[in-house]
Motif scaffolding. Structure first.
Motif, PDB file in Angstrom:
ATOM      1  N   TYR A   1       0.831  -1.200   0.000  1.00  0.00           N
ATOM      2  CA  TYR A   1       0.000   0.000   0.000  1.00  0.00           C
ATOM      3  C   TYR A   1       0.868   1.253   0.000  1.00  0.00           C
ATOM      4  CZ  TYR A   1      -3.802  -3.100   1.440  1.00  0.00           C
ATOM      5  OH  TYR A   1      -4.721  -4.107   1.508  1.00  0.00           O
ATOM      6  N   TYR A   2       0.679   2.112  -0.993  1.00  0.00           N
ATOM      7  CA  TYR A   2       1.376   3.401  -0.991  1.00  0.00           C
ATOM      8  C   TYR A   2       0.762   4.306   0.068  1.00  0.00           C
ATOM      9  CZ  TYR A   2       4.206   2.721  -5.194  1.00  0.00           C
ATOM     10  OH  TYR A   2       5.139   2.288  -6.096  1.00  0.00           O
ATOM     11  N   ASN A   3       1.615   5.083   0.735  1.00  0.00           N
ATOM     12  CA  ASN A   3       1.209   6.009   1.776  1.00  0.00           C
ATOM     13  C   ASN A   3       0.502   5.316   2.941  1.00  0.00           C
ATOM     14  OD1 ASN A   3       0.888   7.708  -1.011  1.00  0.00           O
ATOM     15  ND2 ASN A   3       1.799   8.934   0.620  1.00  0.00           N
ATOM     16  N   GLY A   4       0.635   3.989   3.031  1.00  0.00           N
ATOM     17  CA  GLY A   4       0.004   3.245   4.105  1.00  0.00           C
ATOM     18  C   GLY A   4      -1.511   3.281   4.066  1.00  0.00           C
ATOM     19  N   PHE A   5      -2.102   3.668   2.942  1.00  0.00           N
ATOM     20  CA  PHE A   5      -3.545   3.873   2.837  1.00  0.00           C
ATOM     21  C   PHE A   5      -4.188   2.609   2.298  1.00  0.00           C
ATOM     22  CE2 PHE A   5      -7.101   6.506   0.685  1.00  0.00           C
ATOM     23  CZ  PHE A   5      -7.919   6.330   1.796  1.00  0.00           C
ATOM     24  N   LYS A   6      -4.972   1.939   3.134  1.00  0.00           N
ATOM     25  CA  LYS A   6      -5.588   0.653   2.787  1.00  0.00           C
ATOM     26  C   LYS A   6      -7.064   0.794   2.438  1.00  0.00           C
ATOM     27  CE  LYS A   6      -2.363  -1.780   5.840  1.00  0.00           C
ATOM     28  NZ  LYS A   6      -1.568  -0.596   6.176  1.00  0.00           N
ATOM     29  N   GLY A   7      -7.538   2.026   2.327  1.00  0.00           N
ATOM     30  CA  GLY A   7      -8.950   2.286   2.083  1.00  0.00           C
ATOM     31  C   GLY A   7      -9.560   2.992   3.273  1.00  0.00           C
ATOM     32  N   ARG A   8     -10.652   3.696   3.030  1.00  0.00           N
ATOM     33  CA  ARG A   8     -11.313   4.407   4.122  1.00  0.00           C
ATOM     34  C   ARG A   8     -12.404   3.514   4.713  1.00  0.00           C
ATOM     35  NH1 ARG A   8     -11.078   9.731   5.087  1.00  0.00           N
ATOM     36  NH2 ARG A   8     -10.478  10.194   2.932  1.00  0.00           N
ATOM     37  N   TRP A   9     -12.330   3.301   6.017  1.00  0.00           N
ATOM     38  CA  TRP A   9     -13.276   2.432   6.705  1.00  0.00           C
ATOM     39  C   TRP A   9     -14.717   2.809   6.353  1.00  0.00           C
ATOM     40  CZ3 TRP A   9      -8.925   4.524   8.940  1.00  0.00           C
ATOM     41  CH2 TRP A   9      -7.992   3.639   9.458  1.00  0.00           C
ATOM     42  N   PRO A  10     -15.580   1.796   6.227  1.00  0.00           N
ATOM     43  CA  PRO A  10     -15.342   0.353   6.407  1.00  0.00           C
ATOM     44  C   PRO A  10     -14.865  -0.355   5.129  1.00  0.00           C
ATOM     45  CG  PRO A  10     -17.657   0.735   6.027  1.00  0.00           C
ATOM     46  CD  PRO A  10     -17.019   2.093   6.048  1.00  0.00           C
ATOM     47  N   ALA A  11     -14.677   0.374   4.023  1.00  0.00           N
ATOM     48  CA  ALA A  11     -14.296  -0.260   2.760  1.00  0.00           C
ATOM     49  C   ALA A  11     -12.786  -0.445   2.680  1.00  0.00           C
ATOM     50  CB  ALA A  11     -14.784   0.578   1.585  1.00  0.00           C
ATOM     51  N   GLN A  12     -12.353  -1.528   2.100  1.00  0.00           N
ATOM     52  CA  GLN A  12     -10.929  -1.835   1.960  1.00  0.00           C
ATOM     53  C   GLN A  12     -10.558  -1.931   0.480  1.00  0.00           C
ATOM     54  OE1 GLN A  12      -9.506  -5.311   4.135  1.00  0.00           O
ATOM     55  NE2 GLN A  12      -7.904  -5.629   2.594  1.00  0.00           N
ATOM     56  N   PHE A  13      -9.381  -1.366   0.140  1.00  0.00           N
ATOM     57  CA  PHE A  13      -8.854  -1.518  -1.218  1.00  0.00           C
ATOM     58  C   PHE A  13      -8.459  -2.971  -1.469  1.00  0.00           C
ATOM     59  CE2 PHE A  13      -7.109   3.047  -0.904  1.00  0.00           C
ATOM     60  CZ  PHE A  13      -8.230   3.576  -1.534  1.00  0.00           C
ATOM     61  N   THR A  14      -8.744  -3.450  -2.667  1.00  0.00           N
ATOM     62  CA  THR A  14      -8.229  -4.736  -3.115  1.00  0.00           C
ATOM     63  C   THR A  14      -7.878  -4.622  -4.592  1.00  0.00           C
ATOM     64  OG1 THR A  14      -8.783  -7.055  -3.592  1.00  0.00           O
ATOM     65  CG2 THR A  14     -10.621  -5.522  -3.419  1.00  0.00           C
ATOM     66  N   PRO A  15      -6.755  -5.198  -5.023  1.00  0.00           N
ATOM     67  CA  PRO A  15      -6.370  -5.100  -6.435  1.00  0.00           C
ATOM     68  C   PRO A  15      -7.347  -5.801  -7.364  1.00  0.00           C
ATOM     69  CG  PRO A  15      -4.935  -6.630  -5.270  1.00  0.00           C
ATOM     70  CD  PRO A  15      -5.744  -5.924  -4.225  1.00  0.00           C
ATOM     71  N   ASN A  16      -8.165  -6.705  -6.831  1.00  0.00           N
ATOM     72  CA  ASN A  16      -9.128  -7.426  -7.667  1.00  0.00           C
ATOM     73  C   ASN A  16     -10.228  -6.518  -8.205  1.00  0.00           C
ATOM     74  OD1 ASN A  16      -7.747  -9.821  -7.064  1.00  0.00           O
ATOM     75  ND2 ASN A  16      -8.975 -10.163  -5.232  1.00  0.00           N
ATOM     76  N   ASN A  17     -10.352  -5.317  -7.648  1.00  0.00           N
ATOM     77  CA  ASN A  17     -11.450  -4.426  -8.023  1.00  0.00           C
ATOM     78  C   ASN A  17     -11.054  -3.397  -9.073  1.00  0.00           C
ATOM     79  OD1 ASN A  17     -12.613  -5.851  -5.922  1.00  0.00           O
ATOM     80  ND2 ASN A  17     -13.678  -4.094  -5.086  1.00  0.00           N
ATOM     81  N   ALA A  18      -9.882  -3.518  -9.647  1.00  0.00           N
ATOM     82  CA  ALA A  18      -9.448  -2.607 -10.711  1.00  0.00           C
ATOM     83  C   ALA A  18      -9.067  -3.428 -11.930  1.00  0.00           C
ATOM     84  CB  ALA A  18      -8.268  -1.766 -10.247  1.00  0.00           C
ATOM     85  N   LYS A  19      -9.502  -2.963 -13.098  1.00  0.00           N
ATOM     86  CA  LYS A  19      -9.186  -3.678 -14.333  1.00  0.00           C
ATOM     87  C   LYS A  19      -9.206  -2.711 -15.503  1.00  0.00           C
ATOM     88  CE  LYS A  19     -14.020  -4.995 -15.138  1.00  0.00           C
ATOM     89  NZ  LYS A  19     -14.973  -6.128 -15.343  1.00  0.00           N
ATOM     90  N   VAL A  20      -8.546  -3.097 -16.589  1.00  0.00           N
ATOM     91  CA  VAL A  20      -8.620  -2.379 -17.855  1.00  0.00           C
ATOM     92  C   VAL A  20      -9.473  -3.224 -18.792  1.00  0.00           C
ATOM     93  CG1 VAL A  20      -7.324  -1.618 -19.876  1.00  0.00           C
ATOM     94  CG2 VAL A  20      -6.440  -1.167 -17.583  1.00  0.00           C
ATOM     95  N   ASP A  21     -10.531  -2.603 -19.326  1.00  0.00           N
ATOM     96  CA  ASP A  21     -11.457  -3.355 -20.165  1.00  0.00           C
ATOM     97  C   ASP A  21     -12.162  -2.385 -21.107  1.00  0.00           C
ATOM     98  OD1 ASP A  21     -12.930  -5.688 -21.002  1.00  0.00           O
ATOM     99  OD2 ASP A  21     -14.633  -4.936 -19.856  1.00  0.00           O
ATOM    100  N   GLY A  22     -12.195  -2.716 -22.398  1.00  0.00           N
ATOM    101  CA  GLY A  22     -12.914  -1.909 -23.368  1.00  0.00           C
ATOM    102  C   GLY A  22     -12.389  -0.497 -23.517  1.00  0.00           C
TER     103      GLY A  22
END
Length: 487
Positions: A77-98
């Motif tokens: 995690y850059y800047n130690g930022f894991k998402g703003r509670w209660p939501a958490q960042f996950t790499p599975n939620n970003a994609k390039v498509d179309g």
């Protein structure tokens, strides 16, 4: 050097299909480039591939083997930022498509959330509400690997249609510029007007992470309904905001109205890392299961800088020059190490920017990776390639090759496959008819083989305002090309 033999016999259609697509030349707010802007490829992306360019972007929550130094923290995690509670960042939620970067907020009861809690602030834990009940919301964050100081930042995007932010911002050097934080949807009836605005913040961390300045910029549309262009010019005294190329306001230290313990100094003068993400703002509302998944969709991100602001000193490199397509398709293929302008010039031209540009005013803009350079219209003879990046760094010359013939480009019928445009010639907009499905954007290719992405509005009119006067070909998958004259 080995000599490669080339027999060029390609049409403009083949060029359009094979050519690595380019970014637009200049900001939408400055189409004549009175500001002398230079596109910086380290922070610009058309998202045309099938995956995120890892030499340019980082996915929050993705492990990087051997990561050391500033920004790595625990390695993911850059800047130690894991998402703003209660939501958490996950790499599975970003994609390039179309042709888009898509950040998605999901409802994921089976996701394994981090155990960290925000007890000192809101009281939330990841994946839980204030009472400790499951609230399994995951989001995504993407940030640039490099940092920059000053420039014009532009994004063409559509916000997620849920009570979740869709954000475009920078962070670094003790400060944060929130170009926009958008909520695409509000459940509360008395907050529906906020679906038509972007929140702009200037935050100095030394002031307790509280905005020294914030404002809400109204729009005529719901930000989750359609794509729009948002631009931000940042310099050593101010940030100016543009929406769809129109000036909205300029903000300086004199505008700071909050937490003025240390006066009104402009402190946003250090290098920043570029971000796009989705976050929960519990004080504004939380996304519900019925609205998820919700997508923040980004057609492009582009950053222009002045010549004296670009800090890149690494020259592009070539690899794997391939002429096997040349005999039938009129193309020379090569791998380039970074986004660059590629020049096809006669052998013997020195490694000098002025001489390269004088030898061939046409340049073919390529993203990092495999590039197909058209050779149509070239006089028979021996040629080489040079790549020049946005900072002006020049590659070594490629291996030389021989062009044996150069037939003319073939013409294209203006109306094919029941697809038509009117008016043609056109100035700012033209109407397209005959499409069997909706398109948010289309490709147009100029006579140099350069490609541009332009918006298609809800009424199926094509926005031509970013294009200069000249002849173009409109390229839409599933349809034959259509020729257009831009007035």
């Amino acid at each position: 050097m080995n000599k490669l033999k080339v027999n060029t016999a390609a049409t403009l259609i083949l060029i359009a299909i094979s050519f690595n697509l380019t970014a637009q030349d200049y900001p939408l707010s400055d189409p004549d480039n009175t500001g002398n802007w230079i596109l910086n490829g380290d922070f610009s992306d058309e998202f045309e591939g099938d995956s995120l360019n890892r030499s340019r972007w980082h996915l929050q929550g993705e492990y990087i083997a051997g990561c050391e130094g500033d920004g790595c923290r625990d390695g993911i995690y850059y800047n130690g930022f894991k998402g703003r509670w209660p939501a958490q960042f996950t790499p599975n939620n970003a994609k390039v498509d179309g042709g888009k970067l898509i950040l998605e907020t999901k409802w994921e009861p089976e996701f394994t959330f981090l155990s960290n809690c925000d007890e000192g602030n809101t009281g939330y834990c990841y994946g839980k509400d204030l009472d400790g009940n499951p609230l399994p919301v995951t989001t995504a964050g993407v940030n640039s690997l490099k940092q920059f100081t000053y420039g014009y930042m532009e994004i063409y995007s559509k916000a997620a249609n849920a009570e979740i932010t869709s954000s475009f911002w920078t962070i670094g050097s003790g400060a944060e510029i929130d170009m926009f934080e958008m909520f695409g949807k509000y459940e509360a009836a008395n907050r529906k007007h906020k679906e038509k605005e972007l929140k702009f913040n200037l935050i100095e961390w030394g002031n307790g992470f509280k905005p020294r300045f914030e404002t809400f910029i109204s729009t005529d549309w719901r930000v989750a309904d359609d794509y729009h262009t948002y631009g931000f010019e940042w310099d050593d005294t101010s940030v100016s905001v543009y929406v769809d190329g129109e000036f909205q306001g300029k903000y300086t230290g004199a505008d700071f109205t909050k937490n003025l313990d240390e006066g009104r100094d402009w402190t946003f003068t250090g290098s920043q890392r570029l971000w796009v993400d989705q976050e929960c703002f519990p004080w504004n509302g939380l996304p519900n299961e019925e609205d998820l998944p919700a997508q923040y969709q980004i057609e492009y991100i582009r950053v222009w800088q002045k010549a004296d602001q670009i800090e890149d000193t690494t020259a592009p490199t070539f690899a794997d020059l391939d002429h096997t397509l040349a005999l039938n398709d009129g193309l020379v293929s090569v791998t380039v190490s970074e986004q660059s302008r590629i020049f096809l010039v006669p052998e013997g031209i020195e490694r000098d920017k002025t001489k390269i540009e004088a030898a061939n005013a046409k340049s073919f803009i390529s993203n990092e990776g495999r590039a197909s350079v058209p050779t149509n219209g070239s006089t028979p003879g021996n040629y080489i390639l040079y790549a020049i990046d946005w900072a002006g760094n020049i590659s070594d010359a490629s291996e030389s090759f021989t062009i044996e013939s150069a037939p003319p480009v073939l013409g294209i019928s203006p109306v094919l496959n029941n697809l038509d445009i009117f008016p043609n010639p056109a100035a700012d907009f033209t109407q397209i008819s005959g499409l069997k499905e909706r398109h948010d954007s289309v490709r147009v290719i100029n006579t140099l083989g350069q490609s541009f992405k332009v918006a298609v509005l809800n009424n199926q009119s094509i926005d031509l305002r970013q294009l200069t006067t000249g002849m173009y070909v409109i390229q839409i998958p599933g349809y034959s090309p259509v020729r257009l004259l831009k007035k």
